[in-house]
Enzyme design. Structure first.
Site, PDB file in Angstrom:
ATOM      1  N   GLY A  62      35.929  -3.909 -13.879  1.00  0.00           N
ATOM      2  CA  GLY A  62      37.198  -4.523 -14.138  1.00  0.00           C
ATOM      3  C   GLY A  62      38.240  -3.670 -14.005  1.00  0.00           C
TER       4      GLY A  62
ATOM      5  N   CYS B  82      33.202 -37.011  -5.547  1.00  0.00           N
ATOM      6  CA  CYS B  82      33.529 -36.742  -4.231  1.00  0.00           C
ATOM      7  C   CYS B  82      33.206 -37.999  -3.324  1.00  0.00           C
ATOM      8  CB  CYS B  82      32.442 -35.654  -3.810  1.00  0.00           C
ATOM      9  SG  CYS B  82      32.569 -35.457  -1.752  1.00  0.00           S
TER      10      CYS B  82
ATOM     11  N   CYS C 288      29.846 -37.252  -1.162  1.00  0.00           N
ATOM     12  CA  CYS C 288      28.460 -36.996  -1.738  1.00  0.00           C
ATOM     13  C   CYS C 288      28.356 -37.563  -3.082  1.00  0.00           C
ATOM     14  CB  CYS C 288      28.314 -35.599  -1.554  1.00  0.00           C
ATOM     15  SG  CYS C 288      29.047 -34.384  -2.987  1.00  0.00           S
TER      16      CYS C 288
ATOM     17  N   CYS D 159      34.596 -32.792  -1.983  1.00  0.00           N
ATOM     18  CA  CYS D 159      34.181 -31.352  -2.606  1.00  0.00           C
ATOM     19  C   CYS D 159      34.847 -30.204  -1.879  1.00  0.00           C
ATOM     20  CB  CYS D 159      32.680 -31.289  -2.459  1.00  0.00           C
ATOM     21  SG  CYS D 159      31.560 -31.999  -3.340  1.00  0.00           S
TER      22      CYS D 159
ATOM     23  N   CYS E 297      28.499 -30.015  -0.590  1.00  0.00           N
ATOM     24  CA  CYS E 297      28.744 -31.283  -0.194  1.00  0.00           C
ATOM     25  C   CYS E 297      27.891 -31.535   0.660  1.00  0.00           C
ATOM     26  CB  CYS E 297      30.432 -31.563   0.243  1.00  0.00           C
ATOM     27  SG  CYS E 297      30.672 -33.241   0.126  1.00  0.00           S
TER      28      CYS E 297
END
Lengths: 274, 258, 358
Positions: free
Chosen positions: A29, A238, A241, A263, A269
């Site tokens: 980080g 979606c 899909c 998606c 997807c």
């Protein structure tokens, strides 16, 4: 490619970047400065991610590049072609087939494995820059872990709006030490950062910083005990899909308010629709 | 005295070029006690406050602080994170200009809450309730918790600064001309407030002021500074009513003449 | 349907590039520009591109200008991206601008100086009238040649320094910082600052330098000297061990003399700002010198109040290649973040409306 080293950068530069990456992995980080080079793509278009990718690619690697979760967005296409040209490596659009995935603004929906590396393009590595524009001062705040002001920002949102209003680039605390920018991914993706099996590398070219989240590292999105972090997505499925668990893009279909959701992760997807 | 002092300074020296801001200054502060440092501007009292609070490093001398665990710490030998931790919680600072510690665009609640969040508190509801409580303590209507100090009067800003400083229950407060630049009626209210809060919460304080009236109202003891030196210390009434040092006499008579 | 339109990125990119190539050439009936024409006749553009790219190569700069259709920031970007791939043979010795073959030299602080004032090929005193004879490509009038050889020309700053009037710059043998290889860290030392200014955007340097003259961090500048001319570049090859001349570059150097400094501990003296640029670039060198001086504020114990006095601010924003990339990246797709933001706004609105309805 003729006239250029494998993966464009010369080996000295790659070693310098790898040293920065190793340091970044050792201090999860923490932003490590590096001598970023001019790349043949504009600053702000992924030069940091490209340099990190160039430094870690080997001839056997299989590269996937996504922008907004999609393999076919113009900038993703441009970067994928760049590496196909200067490194001659195999590229893929399949998340599961890739050994290195360079991304802008998304984390793939498919869970990543320990043998994969996710490289993020980062426009602004300093999570405190809105509160403290001087990087000298911000660096001191990180050194002292002086992060009260960041929580004040969340407090103010809740006091004013009833909820934290940060919806992307949502700050996280990495390994209980450094507040870090996850890059402008939607907050929906934040939980995927936590204890991810894959190594996560972040490259900021213009600001010349590299940072990392090593595999299986604790990553917490900043929140309050009584206002816990909650990832959000559009409430829908979606249209292609039928997924109800993926992050959705909204597509306007006409000028009378018609819209559909699909998606954002095109590979996810396509894999479901197939 | 059998209890050890909370804060003890010895042999403090600080100079700016040829000018000695502090010249062999020593003092001690016991828990719950308010010590006023008085003198004209340029006498070194603000430099002393900066050195005592670790914001400035002296050329020579030591400042010892007895922390909550009872351990004695040398302020200028502490690692920066430890010193910051003291400033965030165990110590408070009240500046003459509230803008030095307040964020003018952040709500009053956020300003008070920041100190709690810096000390690791993460419950929004509790932070907010504590902030509201402290607004009431400094006589600001808690209904104004979401207003930024930008919209407050000078006196209210000063009271908000005091609430921010006290919310972590510090054991030691540094005050630099806390009522300077305010109207006399506003000053009186703030002094009254400070006296009550400091006494009720048993907070020790170092108060820097050029105003002997402020010192008399708040402090049990007084140190008189002149040209970087402490020329006289003693109980407040004693020093103000029967000053020994010629400079103290001058200072007191100057006030009385006004 | 809109969703289909974002597919086929590869074909779209190829088509866009092809169109771009065609547009660059313009009307095929008009002869193409040669890089020699650009290098020879658009000298100021070439010099600016070389400065902002940190690479002295007029031919490549001309090529970049042609390829960028005259977009000088784009041209500097092309040249810089090329520069970064070049190997390094070594470092030249510091240039000796005191031994410049001077073509132009003016000092605003003395009526006359040793070596004299030389206007050179300046536009300073031209009347800014469009010259329509250039439409017909009329040949220029013959320029007179000086009869006397130019005498030795000490730098004006050195004349002041000899008298102790100019604050001495301590000599240093430390290898200078290299902005092209290392990340800039703040507080940045003066060598790093000067490098940042040397490749900074001319418009930004000008605007920031100008701001110091309007009260935002002013320092009472006098143009001590502006000189332009060719300077030899010398290199010590390892195998020889002594310097050899490898060519020359034309430079403009500006020494600003600024408000005096000093007090009880230090006798009063003027302070200096320094500017150096490829080619004939008075504007660039002068703006750089103003900023170099403004950024010394903290070291000189002056109050830092204006943007031009803040090295972190100036250097972080002077680079037009970084700036243009980040400004223009906003046109890349951001729809994932926007979607997240739009959902948040909808959610907050719904909550507020529900509360209002109660």
């Amino acid at each position: 490619m003729r006239g250029y080293n494998f993966a464009y950068l010369d080996e000295q530069t790659k070693r310098m970047i790898r040293r920065a990456i190793l340091k970044a992995v050792a201090i999860p980080g923490h932003q490590v400065p590096f001598g970023g080079r001019e790349m043949p793509l504009p600053y702000g278009w992924g030069t940091g991610g490209i340099q990190v990718t160039a430094a870690i690619l080997g001839p056997q690697d299989v590269l996937k590049v996504i922008d907004q979760g999609a393999d076919d967005t113009t900038n993703a296409v441009s970067i994928r072609r760049f590496f196909a040209r200067v490194a001659g490596i195999a590229t893929t659009t399949r998340t599961t087939e890739a050994s290195v995935i360079q991304t802008r603004h998304r984390i793939p929906e498919t869970k990543l494995r320990a043998d994969q590396i996710l490289v993020y393009q980062v426009p602004q590595p300093e999570p405190l820059y809105r509160l403290e524009p001087s990087r000298v001062a911000a660096r001191r705040l990180h050194a002292l872990a002086e992060y009260g002001a960041m929580h004040v920002r969340l407090y103010e949102d809740i006091a004013r709006l009833g909820a934290v209003a940060i919806s992307y680039d949502y700050p996280v605390l990495v390994n209980r030490r450094y507040i870090t920018s996850p890059s402008p991914i939607p907050a929906f993706d934040n939980p995927k950062l936590h204890r991810m099996a894959a190594l996560q590398l972040f490259g900021a070219g213009r600001e010349k910083r590299i940072y990392a989240i090593p595999p299986y590292t604790e990553v917490r999105s900043l929140d309050f005990e009584d206002h816990p972090f909650r990832p959000h997505r559009a409430d829908g499925a979606c249209a292609l899909c039928g997924a109800r668990d993926s992050y959705l893009d909204e597509v306007l279909t006409d000028d009378r308010g018609g819209r559909m959701f699909v998606c954002s992760d095109t590979d996810y997807c396509a894999g479901r629709a197939a | 005295m059998s209890t050890p002092p909370l804060l003890r300074a010895e042999g403090l020296c600080l100079s700016y070029g040829a000018l000695a801001a502090l010249d062999q200054v020593g003092l001690a502060l016991w828990p719950g006690e308010v010590l006023a440092v008085v003198g004209e501007s340029g006498s070194g009292k603000t430099s002393l406050l900066d050195v005592l609070s670790g914001r400035r490093t002296p050329d020579a001398g030591t400042v010892l602080y007895q922390d909550e665990s009872g351990a004695t710490r040398e302020v200028h030998a502490m690692a920066a994170p430890l010193l910051r931790r003291l400033h965030r919680s165990d110590w408070g600072f009240v500046h003459q200009d509230p803008r030095e510690s307040l964020r003018m665009e952040i709500s009053a609640g956020g300003n008070i809450g920041e100190r709690l969040m810096e000390s690791g508190r993460r419950h929004y509801g509790a932070i907010r309730a504590t902030a509201a409580h402290w607004l009431a303590e400094v006589e600001i209507d808690p209904a104004r918790i979401d207003e930024p100090p930008r919209r407050f009067s000078g006196g209210m800003r000063q009271r908000l600064q005091i609430a921010r400083a006290l919310v972590t229950h510090p054991r030691l407060l540094f005050m630099d001309e806390p009522t300077g630049g305010l109207d006399v009626s506003v000053q009186a209210r703030i002094l009254d407030l400070l006296r009550r809060l400091v006494a009720r919460h048993r907070i020790a304080a170092v108060l820097v002021t050029h105003d002997l009236g402020v010192a008399r109202l708040l402090a049990q003891r007084i140190a008189v500074m002149r040209a970087g030196r402490v020329v006289e210390t003693g109980l407040t009434d004693q020093v103000l009513d029967d000053p020994l040092h010629p400079y103290s006499q001058l200072l007191v008579s100057a006030v009385l003449r006004v | 349907m809109a969703y289909v339109a974002v597919k086929g990125g590869e074909r779209a990119i190829d088509a866009a590039h092809a169109w771009r190539e065609a547009a660059r050439r313009g009307d095929p009936a008009v002869p193409a520009l040669s890089t020699a024409q650009i290098a020879g006749q658009l000298g100021r553009a070439v010099e600016r591109v070389m400065a902002e790219a940190s690479l002295h190569d007029p031919v490549l700069a001309a090529l970049a200008i042609r390829q960028a259709e005259g977009d000088l920031i784009e041209a500097a970007f092309l040249l810089r991206a090329f520069r970064t791939t070049l190997p390094r043979f070594g470092a030249a010795l510091p240039l000796e601008t005191g031994r410049m073959a001077v073509r132009r030299r003016v000092s605003a602080i003395f009526k006359d100086v040793p070596g004299g004032q030389i206007l050179g090929p300046t536009t300073d005193y031209t009347h800014r009238l469009l010259d329509f004879t250039l439409l017909d490509d009329a040949p220029p009038p013959a320029a007179p040649r000086a009869s006397d050889p130019v005498e030795a020309m000490p730098r004006v700053a050195e004349l002041l320094a000899a008298e102790g009037l100019l604050r001495p710059e301590p000599a240093s043998e430390v290898t200078p910082f290299d902005l092209t290889r290392e990340a800039l860290a703040h507080p940045a030392p003066r060598d790093a600052r000067l490098q940042g200014l040397a490749r900074g955007d001319e418009g930004f340097l000008l605007g920031m330098g100008y701001s110091t003259q309007r009260g935002y961090g002013g320092s009472h500048p006098f143009a001590g000297e502006i000189r332009m001319g060719a300077v030899s570049v010398e290199l010590v090859p390892d195998e020889l061990g002594f310097p050899i001349d490898i060519g020359e570059v034309v430079l403009t150097e500006c020494q600003m003399v600024n408000q005096f400094h000093g007090g009880k501990t230090e006798p009063a003296c003027f302070t200096a700002g320094y500017g150096l640029a490829f080619g004939q670039a008075d504007r660039r060198a002068m703006a750089m010198a103003l900023l170099d001086r403004a950024m010394q504020a903290e070291e000189l114990g002056e109050a830092v109040t204006a943007p031009a006095q803040n090295p972190e601010f100036v250097l972080a924003h002077a680079d037009n290649i970084e700036a243009t990339g980040f400004v223009e990246h906003l046109k890349l797709p951001h729809y994932v973040d926007f979607q997240s933001e739009a959902e948040a706004v909808r959610r907050l609105r719904a909550a507020a409306l529900a509360k209002a309805a109660e």
